[in-house]
Design a protein around this motif. Structure first.
Motif, mmCIF file in Angstrom:
data_model
loop_
_atom_site.group_PDB
_atom_site.id
_atom_site.type_symbol
_atom_site.label_atom_id
_atom_site.label_comp_id
_atom_site.label_asym_id
_atom_site.label_seq_id
_atom_site.Cartn_x
_atom_site.Cartn_y
_atom_site.Cartn_z
ATOM 1 N N GLN A 23 6.852 -50.757 75.284
ATOM 2 C CA GLN A 23 6.925 -49.910 76.473
ATOM 3 C C GLN A 23 5.656 -49.064 76.561
ATOM 4 O O GLN A 23 4.763 -49.152 75.718
ATOM 5 C CB GLN A 23 8.162 -49.004 76.388
ATOM 6 C CG GLN A 23 9.453 -49.727 76.070
ATOM 7 C CD GLN A 23 9.934 -50.619 77.181
ATOM 8 O OE1 GLN A 23 9.903 -50.239 78.350
ATOM 9 N NE2 GLN A 23 10.367 -51.831 76.848
ATOM 10 N N ASN A 24 5.602 -48.238 77.588
ATOM 11 C CA ASN A 24 4.479 -47.309 77.721
ATOM 12 C C ASN A 24 4.642 -46.081 76.834
ATOM 13 O O ASN A 24 3.790 -45.193 76.845
ATOM 14 C CB ASN A 24 4.321 -46.865 79.179
ATOM 15 C CG ASN A 24 3.788 -47.980 80.057
ATOM 16 O OD1 ASN A 24 2.977 -48.793 79.600
ATOM 17 N ND2 ASN A 24 4.259 -48.050 81.288
ATOM 18 N N PHE A 25 5.734 -46.026 76.113
ATOM 19 C CA PHE A 25 5.986 -44.928 75.179
ATOM 20 C C PHE A 25 6.553 -45.516 73.897
ATOM 21 O O PHE A 25 7.087 -46.636 73.885
ATOM 22 C CB PHE A 25 6.964 -43.897 75.775
ATOM 23 C CG PHE A 25 8.241 -44.499 76.286
ATOM 24 C CD1 PHE A 25 9.368 -44.580 75.473
ATOM 25 C CD2 PHE A 25 8.320 -45.005 77.580
ATOM 26 C CE1 PHE A 25 10.543 -45.127 75.937
ATOM 27 C CE2 PHE A 25 9.502 -45.572 78.044
ATOM 28 C CZ PHE A 25 10.602 -45.634 77.228
ATOM 29 N N GLU A 26 6.438 -44.792 72.803
ATOM 30 C CA GLU A 26 6.927 -45.278 71.517
ATOM 31 C C GLU A 26 8.452 -45.338 71.522
ATOM 32 O O GLU A 26 9.122 -44.429 72.006
ATOM 33 C CB GLU A 26 6.440 -44.360 70.392
ATOM 34 C CG GLU A 26 6.770 -44.870 69.007
ATOM 35 C CD GLU A 26 6.249 -43.952 67.910
ATOM 36 O OE1 GLU A 26 7.058 -43.161 67.398
ATOM 37 O OE2 GLU A 26 5.043 -44.015 67.587
ATOM 38 N N VAL A 27 9.008 -46.418 70.976
ATOM 39 C CA VAL A 27 10.458 -46.622 70.950
ATOM 40 C C VAL A 27 10.916 -46.740 69.499
ATOM 41 O O VAL A 27 10.379 -47.552 68.735
ATOM 42 C CB VAL A 27 10.862 -47.889 71.730
ATOM 43 C CG1 VAL A 27 12.361 -48.137 71.601
ATOM 44 C CG2 VAL A 27 10.466 -47.767 73.189
ATOM 45 N N ALA A 28 11.900 -45.931 69.132
ATOM 46 C CA ALA A 28 12.472 -45.988 67.777
ATOM 47 C C ALA A 28 13.673 -46.916 67.769
ATOM 48 O O ALA A 28 14.560 -46.808 68.623
ATOM 49 C CB ALA A 28 12.878 -44.588 67.322
ATOM 50 N N ARG A 40 14.864 -47.978 59.987
ATOM 51 C CA ARG A 40 14.131 -47.634 61.200
ATOM 52 C C ARG A 40 12.876 -48.494 61.329
ATOM 53 O O ARG A 40 12.204 -48.787 60.353
ATOM 54 C CB ARG A 40 13.742 -46.151 61.198
ATOM 55 C CG ARG A 40 12.838 -45.759 62.382
ATOM 56 C CD ARG A 40 12.592 -44.287 62.455
ATOM 57 N NE ARG A 40 11.659 -43.967 63.536
ATOM 58 C CZ ARG A 40 11.713 -42.881 64.285
ATOM 59 N NH1 ARG A 40 12.661 -41.988 64.060
ATOM 60 N NH2 ARG A 40 10.835 -42.661 65.244
ATOM 61 N N GLU A 41 12.606 -48.911 62.561
ATOM 62 C CA GLU A 41 11.349 -49.558 62.927
ATOM 63 C C GLU A 41 10.884 -48.914 64.227
ATOM 64 O O GLU A 41 11.702 -48.489 65.046
ATOM 65 C CB GLU A 41 11.532 -51.064 63.136
ATOM 66 C CG GLU A 41 11.823 -51.847 61.869
ATOM 67 C CD GLU A 41 10.591 -52.092 61.017
ATOM 68 O OE1 GLU A 41 9.466 -51.943 61.548
ATOM 69 O OE2 GLU A 41 10.742 -52.423 59.828
ATOM 70 N N ASP A 42 9.576 -48.822 64.411
ATOM 71 C CA ASP A 42 9.019 -48.216 65.627
ATOM 72 C C ASP A 42 8.239 -49.246 66.423
ATOM 73 O O ASP A 42 7.414 -49.982 65.867
ATOM 74 C CB ASP A 42 8.102 -47.044 65.278
ATOM 75 C CG ASP A 42 8.875 -45.849 64.727
ATOM 76 O OD1 ASP A 42 9.955 -45.563 65.273
ATOM 77 O OD2 ASP A 42 8.398 -45.231 63.764
ATOM 78 N N LEU A 43 8.529 -49.291 67.731
ATOM 79 C CA LEU A 43 7.734 -50.098 68.650
ATOM 80 C C LEU A 43 6.592 -49.224 69.156
ATOM 81 O O LEU A 43 6.829 -48.213 69.823
ATOM 82 C CB LEU A 43 8.590 -50.556 69.835
ATOM 83 C CG LEU A 43 9.381 -51.848 69.713
ATOM 84 C CD1 LEU A 43 10.195 -52.058 70.975
ATOM 85 C CD2 LEU A 43 8.454 -53.030 69.499
ATOM 86 N N SER A 44 5.367 -49.581 68.834
ATOM 87 C CA SER A 44 4.230 -48.769 69.281
ATOM 88 C C SER A 44 4.048 -48.896 70.791
ATOM 89 O O SER A 44 4.378 -49.921 71.394
ATOM 90 C CB SER A 44 2.951 -49.202 68.560
ATOM 91 O OG SER A 44 2.696 -50.572 68.783
ATOM 92 N N ALA A 45 3.534 -47.837 71.386
ATOM 93 C CA ALA A 45 3.367 -47.788 72.841
ATOM 94 C C ALA A 45 2.081 -48.482 73.258
ATOM 95 O O ALA A 45 1.104 -48.568 72.508
ATOM 96 C CB ALA A 45 3.338 -46.326 73.301
#
Length: 316
Positions: free
Chosen positions: A243-248, A260-265
């Motif tokens: 996404q255009n913002f970070e997603v947890a 937990r994994e993070d989708l970078s923006a």
């Protein structure tokens, strides 16, 4: 006059359940009509309406096994032209509450608050596997990995007959594929419902950008919950688009997060048009961008693709 059925017949009870949802909510009535028609010629097919905040209206259908589920899915898609989203298959659980009330739940989202639950019983299967003798060690290791117990081992010429017991929930995902892989395709197996046994079971919930997605919740044994949570959030990271913002992406048991994994923006280079000058100009523009992304993260919603709801079937 009361008609007595012939002795030996009994009602067939499904023990595998999955949610079927149309890709477009406009097709919900068509899905419901199609399932009703199929149930007229299939007495083992049982279904109830289901509503998901993410997937909309659908039906939860009970099956005799994964093969039965695949047949019904193919018929709905080919004969009735439906485009479906199917949630991860699960089994039913017998729940005893602290006040003595007994519940039969068919999905993890139906489990009451943990403080109200006294014990949870899961279905176990008794099964048989026939394979060449040289694969016996691999098969026994696979059974143990699935929390199963080897009962007997007999040899018939160059083949082995292994009888075992295992939780049905652990046979629903990748057991058949793993069995075929570890025996080069030579093994065959069958199983049937044995009984229900009390175990240390918990509900694992999954959060996307802070919102719990109840359609992804699963029941798991406490000893497997943490590794399962890590595995699923990694798979979700692969199928949910950036996404255009970070997603947890998080997994939790109750109020405790276990993975937990993070989708970078995505990042747009907002300083492209700035040439020369004081470096504070660039800092101001980047600070403004960071502020906008924070607001986007607070109000933005993540569209979850249909592949995310079958991620359990793609476990390694």
């Amino acid at each position: 006059m009361i008609i007595q059925p012939l002795p030996g017949y009994k009602d067939v009870k499904p023990f595998v359940y999955a949610g079927f949802f149309p890709v477009s909510n406009e097709d919900y009535q068509n899905l419901k009509d199609a399932v009703e028609k199929l149930s007229l010629s299939d007495s083992a097919l049982q279904f109830t309406p289901e509503n998901s905040p993410v997937l909309g209206f659908g039906v939860r259908i009970g099956f005799l096994g994964l093969l039965h589920m695949d047949i019904i899915r193919e018929r709905l898609e080919r004969e009735y032209g439906l485009d479906l989203v199917i949630t991860n298959p699960s089994t039913d659980y017998h729940v005893t509450l602290v006040n003595g009330e007994k519940l039969d739940i068919k999905s993890a989202s139906e489990l009451p608050d943990a403080s109200k639950v006294a014990e949870i019983a899961e279905p176990w299967a008794s099964g048989e596997i026939i394979a060449p003798k040289k694969y016996v060690g691999n098969i026994i290791n696979l059974i143990i990995e699935k929390r199963g117990k080897q009962e007997n081992l007999n040899y018939i010429e160059d083949r082995a007959l292994i009888t075992f017991e295992a939780p049905i929930a652990n046979l629903l995902t990748d057991f058949y594929d793993r069995l075929k892989s570890t025996t080069s395709g030579y093994a065959t197996y069958n199983y049937e419902l044995a009984d229900y046994r009390v175990g240390d079971l918990v509900r694992v919930d999954f959060y996307v950008a802070g919102d719990m997605v109840s359609a992804l919740s699963v029941m798991a044994h406490r000893s497997e919950a943490q590794s399962l949570g890590r595995e699923v959030v990694k798979k979700l990271k692969e199928v949910i688009p950036r996404q255009n913002f970070e997603v947890a992406l998080q997994a939790a048991i109750g109020g405790k997060f276990i993975a937990r994994e993070d989708l970078s923006a995505y990042r747009k280079d907002v300083t492209t048009g700035l040439y020369g000058g004081d470096v504070t100009r660039k800092k101001k523009v980047l600070a403004k961008q960071a502020k906008g992304k924070k607001r986007m993260k607070r109000f933005g919603r993540v569209d979850i693709p249909s592949e995310a709801f079958t991620v359990m079937l793609k476990r390694n």
